[in-house]
Design an enzyme around this catalytic site. Structure first.
Site, PDB file in Angstrom:
ATOM      1  N   LYS A 112       0.993  -1.215  -0.145  1.00 10.54           N
ATOM      2  CA  LYS A 112       0.254  -0.184  -0.213  1.00 10.54           C
ATOM      3  C   LYS A 112       0.893   1.062  -0.175  1.00 10.54           C
ATOM      4  CE  LYS A 112      -4.594  -1.896   1.315  1.00 10.54           C
ATOM      5  NZ  LYS A 112      -5.009  -1.829   2.708  1.00 10.54           N
ATOM      6  N   LYS A 194      -6.204 -11.869  -4.799  1.00 11.37           N
ATOM      7  CA  LYS A 194      -7.448 -12.362  -3.714  1.00 11.37           C
ATOM      8  C   LYS A 194      -8.185 -11.377  -4.407  1.00 11.37           C
ATOM      9  CE  LYS A 194      -6.172  -9.282  -0.076  1.00 11.37           C
ATOM     10  NZ  LYS A 194      -6.390  -8.581   1.344  1.00 11.37           N
ATOM     11  N   LYS A 197     -11.916  -5.382  -1.383  1.00  8.80           N
ATOM     12  CA  LYS A 197     -12.469  -4.456  -1.524  1.00  8.80           C
ATOM     13  C   LYS A 197     -12.705  -3.402  -2.945  1.00  8.80           C
ATOM     14  CE  LYS A 197     -13.671  -5.295   2.985  1.00  8.80           C
ATOM     15  NZ  LYS A 197     -13.245  -4.677   4.700  1.00  8.80           N
TER      16      LYS A 197
HETATM   17  P1  TYM Z   1     -10.909  -6.814   6.147  1.00  8.78           P
HETATM   18  O1  TYM Z   1     -11.364  -5.911   6.643  1.00  8.78           O
HETATM   19  O2  TYM Z   1      -9.627  -6.001   5.247  1.00  8.78           O
HETATM   20  O3  TYM Z   1     -10.892  -8.511   5.736  1.00  8.78           O
HETATM   21  C1  TYM Z   1     -12.202  -8.795   6.414  1.00  8.78           C
HETATM   22  C2  TYM Z   1     -11.688 -10.459   6.820  1.00  8.78           C
HETATM   23  O4  TYM Z   1     -12.082 -10.930   5.407  1.00  8.78           O
HETATM   24  C3  TYM Z   1     -10.972 -11.407   5.503  1.00  8.78           C
HETATM   25  N1  TYM Z   1     -10.573 -11.686   3.760  1.00  8.78           N
HETATM   26  C4  TYM Z   1     -10.729 -12.808   3.025  1.00  8.78           C
HETATM   27  N2  TYM Z   1     -11.014 -14.140   3.342  1.00  8.78           N
HETATM   28  C5  TYM Z   1     -10.755 -15.261   2.249  1.00  8.78           C
HETATM   29  N3  TYM Z   1     -11.012 -14.546   1.012  1.00  8.78           N
HETATM   30  C6  TYM Z   1     -10.390 -12.600   1.127  1.00  8.78           C
HETATM   31  N4  TYM Z   1     -10.248 -12.892  -0.550  1.00  8.78           N
HETATM   32  C7  TYM Z   1     -10.473 -12.226   2.139  1.00  8.78           C
HETATM   33  N5  TYM Z   1     -10.587 -11.003   1.792  1.00  8.78           N
HETATM   34  C8  TYM Z   1     -10.602 -10.574   3.186  1.00  8.78           C
HETATM   35  C9  TYM Z   1      -9.664 -11.298   6.248  1.00  8.78           C
HETATM   36  O5  TYM Z   1      -8.940 -12.042   6.642  1.00  8.78           O
HETATM   37  C10 TYM Z   1     -10.550 -10.442   6.876  1.00  8.78           C
HETATM   38  O6  TYM Z   1     -10.676 -11.920   8.220  1.00  8.78           O
HETATM   39  N6  TYM Z   1      -7.197  -5.845   9.204  1.00  8.78           N
HETATM   40  C11 TYM Z   1      -7.959  -6.048   9.793  1.00  8.78           C
HETATM   41  C12 TYM Z   1      -9.132  -6.245   9.682  1.00  8.78           C
HETATM   42  C13 TYM Z   1      -9.175  -6.129  11.683  1.00  8.78           C
HETATM   43  C14 TYM Z   1      -9.137  -7.124  12.745  1.00  8.78           C
HETATM   44  C15 TYM Z   1      -8.693  -7.152  13.925  1.00  8.78           C
HETATM   45  C16 TYM Z   1      -9.082  -8.331  12.014  1.00  8.78           C
HETATM   46  C17 TYM Z   1      -8.318  -5.383  12.679  1.00  8.78           C
HETATM   47  N7  TYM Z   1      -8.668  -5.640  13.851  1.00  8.78           N
HETATM   48  C18 TYM Z   1      -8.045  -7.581  14.729  1.00  8.78           C
HETATM   49  C19 TYM Z   1      -8.967  -9.852  12.844  1.00  8.78           C
HETATM   50  C20 TYM Z   1      -8.518  -9.588  14.309  1.00  8.78           C
HETATM   51  C21 TYM Z   1      -8.880  -6.057   7.590  1.00  8.78           C
HETATM   52  O7  TYM Z   1      -8.454  -5.211   6.991  1.00  8.78           O
HETATM   53  O8  TYM Z   1      -9.955  -7.195   7.304  1.00  8.78           O
END
Ligand code: TYM
Length: 329
Positions: A112, A194, A197
């Site tokens: 990023k 992958k 969003k």
């Molecule tokens: P985020 O908001 O990008 O994604 C939310 C969750 O979706 C999963 N994910 C996927 N799983 C399978 N295939 C995909 N293509 C895919 N894209 C996203 C992510 O692994 C995630 O579980 N940093 C984290 C949010 C966060 C968090 C935390 C998670 C902040 N604090 C504490 C767990 C614990 C994030 O940006 O997820």
């Protein structure tokens, strides 16, 4: 013994089937037998500038989606990160124990920031805030998709490092929970990337709120290959393998059975059936989302969740401040 489970999703638009199959589905599965806390991580979302009005709407959208996929506020604590100040406080304390070297090796930061000198410091410190989210609740288990593996490892490293300095009972060392199928759903237009969003092409993903026409278009146009065989082979047939995974997790049919079912049958029929399976799975979520989003109860649910989360967080924060010699109260 019941385990403490914590996870979060960023309130950006376009929550997609990757988020659902990799993470949200696990959240729901875990809530019956564990002590679950699910957060809408709005502080993470401002590492890149956001329009405040849109951010507020996105927060409520994710909250409504949490409920629409089956999270129950009677069983799980559901709240917004910035409503509990411990997240930011613990992030600072952890930042004082995190190395700039390890943070510069985080792949998401490298992707990023693209080596830009004007990348926000928040983007750099983001994984530390994530570690704080998890450690703030003495979490045992963190259900996430594969893309969060490196962040979970950092969380564990930080917890162990602090425990070595300040005492073993400072933090619980958590574990990630990754599903066998669904942990990494790939982009429909490019199965080597992958599903995300923020990808420019809306046909690269299926968002949970997409209508049937959009679902159909994205699946029918999805990238496959030219040999016409419906076979799971990640290396040589990443597109078909991704579609098989999506089909399998939505329908509950093992991939091996799908391979048999579609032997000698072309991609067209397979994709048409997948459209039906996906539409069928998402329609009830969309319907519940509309009802919940329009009801007046969502804010009260989040306020109640924040109160309960804050109580749990304060227990850990008092312990941590004490261990570090902070404050006099
Ligand atoms: P985020 O908001 O990008 O994604 C939310 C969750 O979706 C999963 N994910 C996927 N799983 C399978 N295939 C995909 N293509 C895919 N894209 C996203 C992510 O692994 C995630 O579980 N940093 C984290 C949010 C966060 C968090 C935390 C998670 C902040 N604090 C504490 C767990 C614990 C994030 O940006 O997820």
């Amino acid at each position: 013994m019941t385990k403490r489970v914590f996870s979060g999703v960023q309130p950006t638009g376009n929550i997609h089937i990757g988020n659902y199959l990799g993470a949200l589905k696990q959240f729901v599965q875990l809530q019956d037998d564990n002590d679950c806390i699910y957060c809408i991580v709005d502080l993470h979302a401002i590492t890149v500038p956001k329009d405040p009005k849109i951010l507020r709407e996105n927060i409520l959208d994710v909250a409504a989606l949490y409920l629409a996929v089956g999270l129950d506020p009677e069983k799980s604590i559901i709240f917004v990160q910035s409503d509990v100040s411990g997240h930011a406080e613990l992030a600072w304390i952890l930042m004082c124990n995190a190395y700039t070297g390890e943070l510069s090796r985080m792949t998401q930061f490298k992707d990023k920031s693209r080596n830009s000198e004007s990348a926000p410091t928040g983007l750099f410190a983001y994984p530390v805030l994530m570690a704080a989210d998890i450690l703030l609740y003495d979490s045992d288990v963190v259900p996430v998709g594969n893309d969060q593996k490196q962040h979970i490892e950092l969380t564990r490293d930080l917890a162990i490092r602090v425990n070595n300095k300040y005492g073993d009972d400072t933090f619980v060392v958590p574990e990630g929970r990754f599903l066998k199928e669904g942990a990494r759903i790939m982009a429909l237009d490019d199965p080597t990337a992958k599903m995300s969003k923020s990808a420019e092409n809306p046909l690269s993903r299926i968002s949970l709120l997409d209508d049937d026409a959009k679902i159909k278009k994205a699946i029918m146009k999805s990238t496959t290959d030219s040999d016409g065989l419906i076979r799971f082979d990640l290396e040589n047939k990443p597109g078909v393998s991704n579609l098989l995974t999506i089909y399998s997790v939505f329908s509950g049919t093992p991939i091996a059975d799908l391979e048999k079912q579609y032997e000698g049958i072309g991609y067209g029929t397979f994709k048409n059936d997948l459209v039906e399976v996906t539409s069928g799975a998402l329609a009830p979520i969309r319907k519940r989302f509309e009802e919940i989003r329009l009801s007046g109860e969502l804010i009260d649910t989040l306020k109640d969740g924040a109160e309960r989360a804050n109580e749990a967080a304060e227990i850990v924060m008092r312990r941590v401040r004490n261990k570090f010699g902070l404050g006099v109260r």
